[in-house]
Enzyme design. Sequence first.
Site, PDB file in Angstrom:
ATOM      1  CB  SER A  26      -1.071   1.864   8.890  1.00  0.00           C
ATOM      2  OG  SER A  26      -0.754   2.714   9.963  1.00  0.00           O
ATOM      3  NE  ARG A  27      -5.284  -3.070  11.687  1.00  0.00           N
ATOM      4  CZ  ARG A  27      -5.790  -3.194  10.459  1.00  0.00           C
ATOM      5  NH1 ARG A  27      -6.007  -2.121   9.702  1.00  0.00           N
ATOM      6  NH2 ARG A  27      -6.110  -4.386   9.983  1.00  0.00           N
TER       7      ARG A  27
ATOM      8  CG  HIS B   6     -10.757   1.003   9.827  1.00  0.00           C
ATOM      9  ND1 HIS B   6     -10.165   0.410  10.900  1.00  0.00           N
ATOM     10  CD2 HIS B   6     -10.144   0.456   8.728  1.00  0.00           C
ATOM     11  CE1 HIS B   6      -9.240  -0.454  10.500  1.00  0.00           C
ATOM     12  NE2 HIS B   6      -9.211  -0.446   9.180  1.00  0.00           N
TER      13      HIS B   6
ATOM     14  CD  GLU C  65     -10.290   2.014  14.024  1.00  0.00           C
ATOM     15  OE1 GLU C  65     -11.104   1.226  13.527  1.00  0.00           O
ATOM     16  OE2 GLU C  65      -9.246   2.347  13.479  1.00  0.00           O
TER      17      GLU C  65
ATOM     18  CG  ASP D 169      -9.332   4.761   7.094  1.00  0.00           C
ATOM     19  OD1 ASP D 169     -10.534   5.070   6.943  1.00  0.00           O
ATOM     20  OD2 ASP D 169      -8.911   3.599   6.953  1.00  0.00           O
TER      21      ASP D 169
ATOM     22  CB  ALA E 115      -8.482   2.816   3.884  1.00  0.00           C
TER      23      ALA E 115
ATOM     24  CB  ILE F 262      -0.964  -0.009   1.215  1.00  0.00           C
ATOM     25  CG1 ILE F 262      -1.881  -1.236   1.134  1.00  0.00           C
ATOM     26  CG2 ILE F 262      -1.790   1.271   1.265  1.00  0.00           C
ATOM     27  CD1 ILE F 262      -2.695  -1.512   2.393  1.00  0.00           C
TER      28      ILE F 262
HETATM   29  N1  LIG Z   1      -7.219   1.488   6.885  1.00  0.00           N
HETATM   30  C1  LIG Z   1      -7.522   0.376   6.269  1.00  0.00           C
HETATM   31  O1  LIG Z   1      -8.672   0.083   5.976  1.00  0.00           O
HETATM   32  C2  LIG Z   1      -6.426  -0.553   5.870  1.00  0.00           C
HETATM   33  C3  LIG Z   1      -6.571  -1.289   4.684  1.00  0.00           C
HETATM   34  C4  LIG Z   1      -5.557  -2.153   4.333  1.00  0.00           C
HETATM   35  C5  LIG Z   1      -4.434  -2.284   5.138  1.00  0.00           C
HETATM   36  N2  LIG Z   1      -4.330  -1.559   6.279  1.00  0.00           N
HETATM   37  C6  LIG Z   1      -3.126  -1.680   7.112  1.00  0.00           C
HETATM   38  O2  LIG Z   1      -2.005  -1.427   6.288  1.00  0.00           O
HETATM   39  C7  LIG Z   1      -0.980  -2.351   6.604  1.00  0.00           C
HETATM   40  C8  LIG Z   1      -0.058  -2.533   5.428  1.00  0.00           C
HETATM   41  O3  LIG Z   1      -0.681  -3.303   4.417  1.00  0.00           O
HETATM   42  P1  LIG Z   1       0.179  -3.799   3.142  1.00  0.00           P
HETATM   43  O4  LIG Z   1      -0.695  -4.665   2.338  1.00  0.00           O
HETATM   44  O5  LIG Z   1       0.856  -2.643   2.467  1.00  0.00           O
HETATM   45  O6  LIG Z   1       1.271  -4.681   3.890  1.00  0.00           O
HETATM   46  P2  LIG Z   1       2.773  -4.966   3.475  1.00  0.00           P
HETATM   47  O7  LIG Z   1       3.203  -6.105   4.322  1.00  0.00           O
HETATM   48  O8  LIG Z   1       2.898  -5.056   2.002  1.00  0.00           O
HETATM   49  O9  LIG Z   1       3.546  -3.624   3.936  1.00  0.00           O
HETATM   50  C9  LIG Z   1       3.866  -3.334   5.262  1.00  0.00           C
HETATM   51  C10 LIG Z   1       5.273  -2.757   5.278  1.00  0.00           C
HETATM   52  O10 LIG Z   1       5.576  -2.326   6.616  1.00  0.00           O
HETATM   53  C11 LIG Z   1       6.972  -2.522   6.768  1.00  0.00           C
HETATM   54  N3  LIG Z   1       7.364  -2.450   8.171  1.00  0.00           N
HETATM   55  C12 LIG Z   1       7.240  -3.398   9.133  1.00  0.00           C
HETATM   56  N4  LIG Z   1       7.748  -2.929  10.300  1.00  0.00           N
HETATM   57  C13 LIG Z   1       8.188  -1.669  10.049  1.00  0.00           C
HETATM   58  C14 LIG Z   1       8.828  -0.678  10.839  1.00  0.00           C
HETATM   59  N5  LIG Z   1       9.119  -0.890  12.129  1.00  0.00           N
HETATM   60  N6  LIG Z   1       9.106   0.503  10.270  1.00  0.00           N
HETATM   61  C15 LIG Z   1       8.832   0.726   8.972  1.00  0.00           C
HETATM   62  N7  LIG Z   1       8.250  -0.170   8.158  1.00  0.00           N
HETATM   63  C16 LIG Z   1       7.936  -1.350   8.702  1.00  0.00           C
HETATM   64  C17 LIG Z   1       7.204  -3.898   6.135  1.00  0.00           C
HETATM   65  O11 LIG Z   1       8.578  -4.127   5.879  1.00  0.00           O
HETATM   66  C18 LIG Z   1       6.361  -3.788   4.894  1.00  0.00           C
HETATM   67  O12 LIG Z   1       7.092  -3.304   3.787  1.00  0.00           O
HETATM   68  C19 LIG Z   1      -1.754  -3.614   7.038  1.00  0.00           C
HETATM   69  O13 LIG Z   1      -0.980  -4.430   7.907  1.00  0.00           O
HETATM   70  C20 LIG Z   1      -2.966  -3.061   7.732  1.00  0.00           C
HETATM   71  O14 LIG Z   1      -2.728  -2.939   9.114  1.00  0.00           O
HETATM   72  C21 LIG Z   1      -5.310  -0.704   6.660  1.00  0.00           C
HETATM   73  O1  LIG Z   2      -6.292  -4.532   7.288  1.00  0.00           O
HETATM   74  C1  LIG Z   2      -7.257  -4.334   6.547  1.00  0.00           C
HETATM   75  O2  LIG Z   2      -7.504  -5.055   5.562  1.00  0.00           O
HETATM   76  C2  LIG Z   2      -8.131  -3.143   6.767  1.00  0.00           C
HETATM   77  O3  LIG Z   2      -7.922  -2.458   7.918  1.00  0.00           O
HETATM   78  C3  LIG Z   2      -9.561  -3.327   6.402  1.00  0.00           C
HETATM   79  O4  LIG Z   2      -9.583  -3.263   5.026  1.00  0.00           O
END
Ligand SMILES: NC(=O)c1ccc[n+]([C@@H]2O[C@H](COP(=O)([O-])OP(=O)(O)OC[C@H]3O[C@@H](n4cnc5c(N)ncnc54)[C@H](O)[C@@H]3O)[C@@H](O)[C@H]2O)c1
Ligand SMILES: O=C(O)[C@H](O)CO
Length: 391
Positions: free
Chosen positions: A272-273, A320, A302, A297, A322, A176
């Site tokens: 992210s979270r 939330h 939450e 988001d 996204a 992402i």
């Molecule tokens: N708001 C939402 O609805 C929503 C939707 C999708 C994902 N998310 C969140 O986004 C996160 C990322 O999703 P993704 O598919 O890109 O995952 P991903 O695994 O492709 O990317 C996560 C990145 O974080 C990096 N990382 C881990 N620890 C770290 C640190 N200490 N400092 C810096 N970088 C670090 C990893 O190396 C990795 O490149 C998910 O785990 C989820 O919590 C939220």
């Molecule tokens: O981690 C996720 O997938 C989100 O927070 C919800 O889409």
Amino acid sequence: MARKLAVQVYNAGGHLRVVSTKPMPGNQWIQALTSVGCRVEVCVENKTILSVDDILSLIGTKCDGVIGQLTEDWGDVLFAALKKAGGHAYSNMAVGYNNVDVEAATRHGIAVGNTPGVLTETTAELAAALTLSAARRVVEADDFMRAGKYEGWLPTLFVGNLLKGQTVGIIGAGRIGTAYARMMVEGFKMNVIYYDLYQSTRLEKFVTAYGEFLKTQGEAPVHWRRASSPEDVLREADVISLHPVLDKTTYHLINKDRLALMKKEAVLVNASRGPVIDEVALVEHLKANPMFRVGLDVFEDEPYMKPGLGDLPNAVVVPHIASASKWTREGMATLAAQNVAAKLKGYPVWPNSNNIEPFLDESKPAPAAAPSIVNAKALGLPTGDGSKSRL
Ligand SMILES: NC(=O)c1ccc[n+]([C@@H]2O[C@H](COP(=O)([O-])OP(=O)(O)OC[C@H]3O[C@@H](n4cnc5c(N)ncnc54)[C@H](O)[C@@H]3O)[C@@H](O)[C@H]2O)c1
Ligand SMILES: O=C(O)[C@H](O)CO
């Protein structure tokens, strides 16, 4: 004695019982389960967040697999109950799985699925929307307009930040984070600085190639830099977007001291979270720096916001959402169901969870494999593309 929750049943005669703790969009996910002989029970109780006791009552005494949500606490109690009920598979309908105790699941021999990839662009687009809303004060201006306060154009009305040519900082340049960075580079010709534990060669190559393209158009090229610390990103960037996983290394990654390093007029985005930001420190920082803006988001507790956040005009807040596009949410449900169905059928785990497209192509049968099982290695599950059979 736990209360019985309302459920809707599909394929009542199926020999494998799978529970979904929430209704999910689309039909493809139900089809993925019923076509391999599952009876699917969907909890339709009118309660947003189910407790551990609620879920225990859904699991009951015979349950082969569960699809759950990121709002639920999937720890030892639930995995022990699922194991006792004969279960082997659990999938979050989310890519993030910080609500799941994966070690506990592994101890009980239960596979844990997640839903990567299908939500990458949708989530990045919402982060981009929050960036623009915060930088250009869209929500403040909308409130002003609706309140009947607009008396005519003024040179000083809702002046915000120009993005073009500025620097965007990414913390967590995975799927992402990289998709978001590309949007900001292509859309606004921003330079990139990123911090991640790993090198993002895909992002670096893209920015380099796009910079070369811009030169051929007679425009200033864009540049990238990999930072050696989050501090470097925070000091240098005009916009910072957070996209890491939530774990011990990222809890309160943005705290009082790190907020103080950021430019006074910077924009901070978090899709992210929530706990990646110390939200109490953020509220104080926003109060002290009215030109510093955030787009959020996700929130630390939450569905609640920390006191004061909702009153601040320099914060854009959404609940939330996204990943909330129709295609994405249906796809997430499908991947979650395919994780459970494939594990129950004994199919292998797809070898590349960064490419789950074959599972979403409705014109062909899905591969007979589980799209993404996060504890596959720990459980010693075989990998394979499922070419020998189809789901
Ligand atoms: N708001 C939402 O609805 C929503 C939707 C999708 C994902 N998310 C969140 O986004 C996160 C990322 O999703 P993704 O598919 O890109 O995952 P991903 O695994 O492709 O990317 C996560 C990145 O974080 C990096 N990382 C881990 N620890 C770290 C640190 N200490 N400092 C810096 N970088 C670090 C990893 O190396 C990795 O490149 C998910 O785990 C989820 O919590 C939220
Ligand atoms: O981690 C996720 O997938 C989100 O927070 C919800 O889409």
